[in-house]
Write a protein that holds these residues in place. Structure first.
Motif, PDB file in Angstrom:
ATOM      1  N   ARG A  48      37.701  44.062  36.431  1.00  0.00           N
ATOM      2  CA  ARG A  48      36.265  44.192  36.692  1.00  0.00           C
ATOM      3  C   ARG A  48      35.416  43.328  35.766  1.00  0.00           C
ATOM      4  O   ARG A  48      34.200  43.515  35.681  1.00  0.00           O
ATOM      5  CB  ARG A  48      35.840  45.654  36.610  1.00  0.00           C
ATOM      6  N   ALA A  49      36.068  42.376  35.050  1.00  0.00           N
ATOM      7  CA  ALA A  49      35.334  41.414  34.221  1.00  0.00           C
ATOM      8  C   ALA A  49      34.309  42.139  33.357  1.00  0.00           C
ATOM      9  O   ALA A  49      34.639  43.118  32.702  1.00  0.00           O
ATOM     10  CB  ALA A  49      34.715  40.351  35.113  1.00  0.00           C
ATOM     11  N   LEU A  50      33.053  41.689  33.382  1.00  0.00           N
ATOM     12  CA  LEU A  50      31.990  42.365  32.621  1.00  0.00           C
ATOM     13  C   LEU A  50      31.069  43.149  33.549  1.00  0.00           C
ATOM     14  O   LEU A  50      29.916  43.425  33.216  1.00  0.00           O
ATOM     15  CB  LEU A  50      31.172  41.342  31.826  1.00  0.00           C
ATOM     16  N   ASP A  51      31.573  43.528  34.716  1.00  0.00           N
ATOM     17  CA  ASP A  51      30.718  44.134  35.736  1.00  0.00           C
ATOM     18  C   ASP A  51      30.018  45.399  35.258  1.00  0.00           C
ATOM     19  O   ASP A  51      28.834  45.607  35.533  1.00  0.00           O
ATOM     20  CB  ASP A  51      31.539  44.454  36.992  1.00  0.00           C
ATOM     21  N   PHE A  52      30.732  46.278  34.561  1.00  0.00           N
ATOM     22  CA  PHE A  52      30.118  47.549  34.151  1.00  0.00           C
ATOM     23  C   PHE A  52      29.057  47.330  33.075  1.00  0.00           C
ATOM     24  O   PHE A  52      27.993  47.946  33.109  1.00  0.00           O
ATOM     25  CB  PHE A  52      31.194  48.519  33.664  1.00  0.00           C
ATOM     26  N   ALA A  53      29.355  46.466  32.114  1.00  0.00           N
ATOM     27  CA  ALA A  53      28.375  46.204  31.067  1.00  0.00           C
ATOM     28  C   ALA A  53      27.128  45.537  31.649  1.00  0.00           C
ATOM     29  O   ALA A  53      25.997  45.865  31.263  1.00  0.00           O
ATOM     30  CB  ALA A  53      28.990  45.324  29.985  1.00  0.00           C
TER      31      ALA A  53
END
Length: 587
Positions: A182-187
């Motif tokens: 999810r790469a940096l998607d949540f941040a």
């Protein structure tokens, strides 16, 4: 950023209309995986301008936006088109100075996003010791930690107006499912005022609970959702379809057409081949005999891959960076031969502990996704593995290295005085110190690539000795640079590169003539051993049947022909594997 409990459901054009002029704009997904291409194309048609592009990577999304002059400033860590090389529109903008480009370390960007996500005025981060990156990042400072008193980096919040992302599914109440890295998607979602999502499917409430190994962006973090089957095409969205490398190749090669037009979903929808390829299992691939490549003499790329693999053992934890075919091959070769217990992480540590499946271009992502013990985000893995000093190796290619082992992957000054923009350092400024072993490779050894001093130190082993590393909690290992002529060691006493091995048949004088600084040879300098027949057979037939490693050893002029050759072989192999998956007897 507080959002309503129920996101709005609309169409892709409706999402695009929510992007405002001058927005700080982030894009989710990773490399050619889960890119919100359909939404980005709609945004390019909307006429929006003056976007402040903020993402770990530029790549295809940034090229689409630059094509319509929608971007006014750029903050990133890296921009590449993967096997297709440097992004031309990004390079043109950066080299001309038409658009401000600010290079970040990955950790500083993660912490800045977390500061916004957690509603904090700043966040600390480990300093990228030895590099010039601190001075290049907006508003980053070094100062004493208020408790320990040691020098620490501090970064203010990086807030986004809009974050766009493509995901596999949403349920009818607005919860969004992400499968795989999810790469940096949540941040980024947590740092954004608006989160706009396209999905392959909308399913009933409760249906997402039936899927394993997933991440959920809960509905109160999402602003609006649009159903867009094939919305990532020609990038991938597993388990629905794989990346269409042929379509990407044709789009990037076309000089007189609009890139956005070349990347639209075909009128007949996704091809059956891309959808069936997503179903090919690792078991099917391993059962399919690879075409034998004979017993020809080992090439330079094979010698280096085998030599790097020899650095790995059963206790290694090796992470494959953004665009590193050679490193990926070396890791898989080691795990497939002498180091079965080592851990390999790919997709920038999004796939954790993969099996060493053969590197079939169209299937690398799906096979790693299938065989990985876990999936993660880049922010998670920085905290859990990189910053903790748990990773032993991340072997990275460099455009330019100096006598002190400092790397420049940001920009070079041309003889004419102009600027030659490079992809950027990604996360290397951070992890050059965090990993136990510091391993670089220069595919073409020359006075331009091995220099006395780099213009910009984008990354460096600033913490070299045990006395420097132990207080930081980092293990001390080797610091090596591999080239097509020799292997250097970064000496802990002189802090300069020393030749410890030469390639077969290469003389000391050849190395001196091709190096831009005075070369020192170790007293025990020896010639590299040739790979054994068993290692070569494993490398050619088991690990890298398409020869992806060769992409790092050819010139820009040769790359196009080699990519065409690889794509043709990839398609032929893919068709055989799809047939075998449908009917095992067919193989």
């Amino acid at each position: 950023m507080v959002k309503p409990n129920r996101p709005q459901f609309t169409d892709v054009e409706g999402l695009a209309a929510m992007v405002g002029h001058g927005d700080a704009f982030g894009v989710g997904g990773h490399h050619f995986a889960r890119l919100p291409v359909a939404l980005l194309r709609a945004i390019t048609r909307s006429g929006v301008k003056d976007l402040h592009y903020v993402s770990w990577a530029g790549g295809l999304p940034l090229e689409l936006l630059l094509e319509v002059d929608a971007v006014a400033e750029i903050d990133l860590c890296f921009s590449s088109l993967d096997i297709f090389g440097l992004p031309p529109k990004f390079r043109a903008a950066a080299e001309s100075g038409a658009i401000p480009v600010r290079d970040w370390t990955a950790l500083a960007m993660i912490q800045a996003l977390r500061a916004a996500q957690q509603n904090l005025s700043s966040m600390p981060f480990q300093l990228p010791q030895g590099s010039d990156m601190l001075a290049r990042m907006p508003n980053a400072i070094a100062g004493p930690d208020p408790l320990a008193g040691t020098d620490t980096g501090f970064i203010p919040p990086l807030r986004l107006d809009t974050f766009v992302v493509h995901a596999q599914r949403a349920d009818a109440s607005g919860n969004v499912q992400i499968i795989g890295p999810r790469a940096l998607d949540f941040a980024m979602a947590g740092a954004a005022r608006k989160v706009l999502v396209t999905v392959e499917e909308i399913v009933p409430v409760g249906a997402l609970r039936q899927d394993g190994r997933q991440s959920i962006l809960t509905r109160n973090q999402v602003s609006a959702i649009a159903l867009a089957p094939g919305g990532a095409y020609p990038a991938s969205c597993l388990p629905f379809y794989v990346t269409d490398y042929q379509a990407l190749s044709e789009a990037f090669a076309a000089k007189d057409t609009v890139l956005s037009d070349k990347l639209r979903l075909p009128s007949g929808g996704l091809s059956e081949r891309l959808q069936e390829a997503a179903k090919v299992s690792a078991e099917t691939v391993l059962a399919m005999p690879a075409p034998a490549q004979g017993d020809k003499k080992a090439s330079v790329d094979e010698i280096i891959a085998a030599r790097i693999a020899a650095e790995l053992d059963n206790e290694s934890f090796a992470s494959a960076g953004a665009v590193s075919p050679l490193a990926n091959v070396a890791y898989r070769l080691a795990k497939a031969t002498h180091a079965p217990d080592m851990i390999i992480a790919t997709m920038s540590c999004g796939h954790l502990d993969i099996a060493p499946s053969p590197m079939v271009l169209s299937l690398i992502e799906s096979l790693d996704c299938e065989t990985a013990a876990a999936h993660a985000g880049g922010d998670d893995t920085y905290s859990t593995y990189y910053q903790a000093g748990a990773v032993t190796h991340e072997i990275v290619g460099a455009a330019q290295v100096d006598r002190r082992g400092r790397v420049n992957t940001i920009a070079l000054r041309k003889p004419s005085g102009g600027l030659l923009r490079l992809p950027g350092q990604g996360g290397m400024a951070d992890v050059a110190n965090m990993h136990r072993d510091y391993l670089l490779y220069i595919p073409r050894h020359s006075v331009q690539s091995l220099v006395d001093g780099v213009e910009i130190a984008s990354s460096a082993r600033g913490l070299l000795t045990p006395a420097e590393r132990d207080p930081m909690g980092y293990r001390t290992g080797k610091a090596l640079v591999f080239t097509d002529l020799c292997v250097f060691r970064l000496d802990q006493t002189s802090r300069e590169l020393i030749v410890i091995e030469t390639m077969p048949g290469v003389t000391h004088q050849q190395i001196r003539d091709a190096t831009g600084f005075a070369v020192t040879f170790d007293a025990g300098c020896r010639e590299l051993p040739m790979p054994s027949g068993d290692v070569l057979a494993a490398l050619r037939n088991r690990v890298d049947p398409l020869g992806l490693r060769r992409l790092e050893f050819v010139s820009a002029k040769e790359r196009g022909a080699l990519i065409a050759e690889i794509l043709a072989a990839d398609r032929a192999m893919l068709e055989r594997l799809i047939a075998a998956q449908k009917s095992p007897a067919a193989s």
